[in-house]
Design a protein around this motif. Structure first.
Motif, PDB file in Angstrom:
ATOM      1  N   ASP A  52       0.756  -6.791   1.547  1.00  0.00           N
ATOM      2  CA  ASP A  52      -0.047  -5.614   1.829  1.00  0.00           C
ATOM      3  C   ASP A  52       0.145  -4.578   0.722  1.00  0.00           C
ATOM      4  O   ASP A  52       1.158  -4.602   0.013  1.00  0.00           O
ATOM      5  CB  ASP A  52       0.347  -5.001   3.175  1.00  0.00           C
ATOM      6  CG  ASP A  52      -0.722  -4.071   3.723  1.00  0.00           C
ATOM      7  OD1 ASP A  52      -1.789  -3.967   3.102  1.00  0.00           O
ATOM      8  OD2 ASP A  52      -0.488  -3.456   4.788  1.00  0.00           O
ATOM      9  N   THR A  53      -0.800  -3.670   0.612  1.00  0.00           N
ATOM     10  CA  THR A  53      -0.722  -2.595  -0.372  1.00  0.00           C
ATOM     11  C   THR A  53      -1.286  -1.318   0.235  1.00  0.00           C
ATOM     12  O   THR A  53      -2.344  -1.346   0.866  1.00  0.00           O
ATOM     13  CB  THR A  53      -1.542  -2.926  -1.637  1.00  0.00           C
ATOM     14  OG1 THR A  53      -1.123  -4.187  -2.163  1.00  0.00           O
ATOM     15  CG2 THR A  53      -1.352  -1.852  -2.696  1.00  0.00           C
ATOM     16  N   HIS A 220       2.573  -1.205  10.060  1.00  0.00           N
ATOM     17  CA  HIS A 220       2.662  -2.664  10.093  1.00  0.00           C
ATOM     18  C   HIS A 220       2.957  -3.191  11.495  1.00  0.00           C
ATOM     19  O   HIS A 220       2.660  -4.335  11.810  1.00  0.00           O
ATOM     20  CB  HIS A 220       3.713  -3.143   9.101  1.00  0.00           C
ATOM     21  CG  HIS A 220       3.310  -2.896   7.682  1.00  0.00           C
ATOM     22  ND1 HIS A 220       2.411  -3.681   7.014  1.00  0.00           N
ATOM     23  CD2 HIS A 220       3.646  -1.912   6.826  1.00  0.00           C
ATOM     24  CE1 HIS A 220       2.223  -3.209   5.795  1.00  0.00           C
ATOM     25  NE2 HIS A 220       2.952  -2.124   5.661  1.00  0.00           N
ATOM     26  N   GLU A 223      -0.420  -3.534  12.920  1.00  0.00           N
ATOM     27  CA  GLU A 223      -1.108  -4.675  12.308  1.00  0.00           C
ATOM     28  C   GLU A 223      -0.605  -5.992  12.890  1.00  0.00           C
ATOM     29  O   GLU A 223      -1.379  -6.896  13.188  1.00  0.00           O
ATOM     30  CB  GLU A 223      -0.906  -4.652  10.798  1.00  0.00           C
ATOM     31  CG  GLU A 223      -1.666  -5.736  10.076  1.00  0.00           C
ATOM     32  CD  GLU A 223      -1.509  -5.628   8.577  1.00  0.00           C
ATOM     33  OE1 GLU A 223      -2.404  -6.078   7.854  1.00  0.00           O
ATOM     34  OE2 GLU A 223      -0.471  -5.095   8.129  1.00  0.00           O
ATOM     35  N   ARG A 256      -3.419   3.579   8.426  1.00  0.00           N
ATOM     36  CA  ARG A 256      -3.407   3.465   6.963  1.00  0.00           C
ATOM     37  C   ARG A 256      -3.952   4.743   6.321  1.00  0.00           C
ATOM     38  O   ARG A 256      -3.367   5.272   5.377  1.00  0.00           O
ATOM     39  CB  ARG A 256      -4.252   2.272   6.516  1.00  0.00           C
ATOM     40  CG  ARG A 256      -3.665   0.912   6.839  1.00  0.00           C
ATOM     41  CD  ARG A 256      -4.605  -0.179   6.343  1.00  0.00           C
ATOM     42  NE  ARG A 256      -4.110  -1.492   6.707  1.00  0.00           N
ATOM     43  CZ  ARG A 256      -3.190  -2.143   6.020  1.00  0.00           C
ATOM     44  NH1 ARG A 256      -2.695  -1.597   4.928  1.00  0.00           N
ATOM     45  NH2 ARG A 256      -2.772  -3.325   6.392  1.00  0.00           N
TER      46      ARG A 256
END
Length: 276
Positions: A52-53, A220, A223, A256
């Protein structure tokens, strides 16, 4: 093992700072560049998986948090530096940007100890409330001695005094230090602050900012569970403190964007731009 690599990339000194529209464009370019990366090759053909970024752009550049799965810290850091450089090289609009810093935030030995203890008696509790309470407890000395609160306080104080140099957007007068116009004003109002106390407050602001950003990576958890804050069973630090009215709308996408906004705002503390 999963590592978080922090990358600070800056625009050329000859390039004017970006306005809000340019910053939004830079985010899109960097994110699309990473989206086009299928995989990262580490040293000796070692594969490093890009997980991920998260991109936060400020007027003078961008701060990236890159999550990768690699067999060693060195592989993670080197691979991320290479891929960031490649992303910048591919874009004509980013070709003059340079990588100023690239480092892994997690200490590999501590991470390994944490993983080893996860299923043992010292592992973290499953209950989120119990996990938070444990995180807030003072830790004992490494050899089993008693917790030295005074020594820990001095250690944190010294750390904050060092961090104070990074705060460039607020002058000491903003923390109550008397200005050059004379001492009478401070005596009249009776709240003049000593320069050392102001320095400590400045360092505390930077210290708290770093903690906040690190803890906001709870995105996260959302997610992984493919859910929102209202229905998440995992431990959350800050997102669950947002207004309850929209709790079902606080999903991964929102988290995010929230994190990127926090990074962009708090970066102004250290880039010398007035945060007023």
């Amino acid at each position: 093992m999963t590592y978080v690599v922090t990358v600070d990339i800056c625009i050329s000194e000859a390039t004017p700072e970006m306005d809000p529209l340019q910053r939004a464009g830079a985010v899109a370019l960097i994110e699309s560049g990473f989206a086009s990366v299928d995989g990262i090759d580490g040293p000796d053909g070692m594969e490093v998986e890009l997980l991920d970024t998260i991109v936060g752009v400020y007027p003078g550049g961008a701060l990236l948090k890159v999550f990768v799965d690699a067999e060693a810290l060195e592989f993670a850091e080197g691979a991320v530096r290479d891929v960031v450089s490649e992303v910048l090289r591919r874009s004509e609009l980013l070709v003059d940007w340079t990588v100023e810093r690239c480092e892994v935030e997690l200490h590999p030995e501590l991470t390994q100890e944490s993983l080893a203890a996860a299923d043992g008696p010292d592992g973290p509790p499953d209950d989120p409330a119990a996990r938070k309470a444990r995180h807030a407890e003072p830790t004992a000395a490494a050899e089993g001695g008693e917790y030295d609160a005074r020594a820990k306080a001095e250690e944190v104080r010294a750390r904050m005094l060092v961090l104070a140099d990074e705060l460039r957007s607020f002058p000491p007068v903003m923390f109550g230090v008397q200005g050059d116009h004379g001492e009478e004003d401070g005596d009249d109002y009776g709240f003049a602050v000593a320069p050392e106390d102001a320095t400590l407050a400045a360092g505390a602001l930077i210290y708290a900012t770093e903690v906040l950003i690190d803890e906001l990576f709870e995105v996260h958890i959302l997610e992984q569970e493919d859910t929102n804050v209202g229905e998440c069973d995992g431990p959350l630090w800050h997102l669950e403190d947002l207004p309850d009215r929209y709790v079902l709308q606080y999903d991964t996408r929102f988290a995010r964007r929230f994190l990127v906004t926090v990074i962009a705002m708090t970066t102004r503390f250290t880039d010398g731009v007035s945060a007023s």
